[in-house]
Design a protein around this motif. Sequence first.
Motif: not given
Length: 87
Positions: A29-52
Amino acid sequence: MAALTQVAGELEARGNQAGGEAEEILKAQALMAEDPGLVVKVRSLIDRGLAAPRAVFEAFTKYRTVLRGPADTWASGPATWATSGTA
């Protein structure tokens, strides 16, 4: 995303304390949380207006899908598990 890095660290620490199979699960689970692609996806979704919090939930969809396996295996129910190789 500092929060994901913090979560990964906490999962690693808890895994070290737990040992055994729990350690393996928490470290995965820690490896999942450190996935660089996950960070990119989260930022992209926030930029599109989703709450964090929602963005994090949505970004983890790929992991839920992979861990769940083929949807038709679960949807078909116990009667077909024996023939599908799932038990």
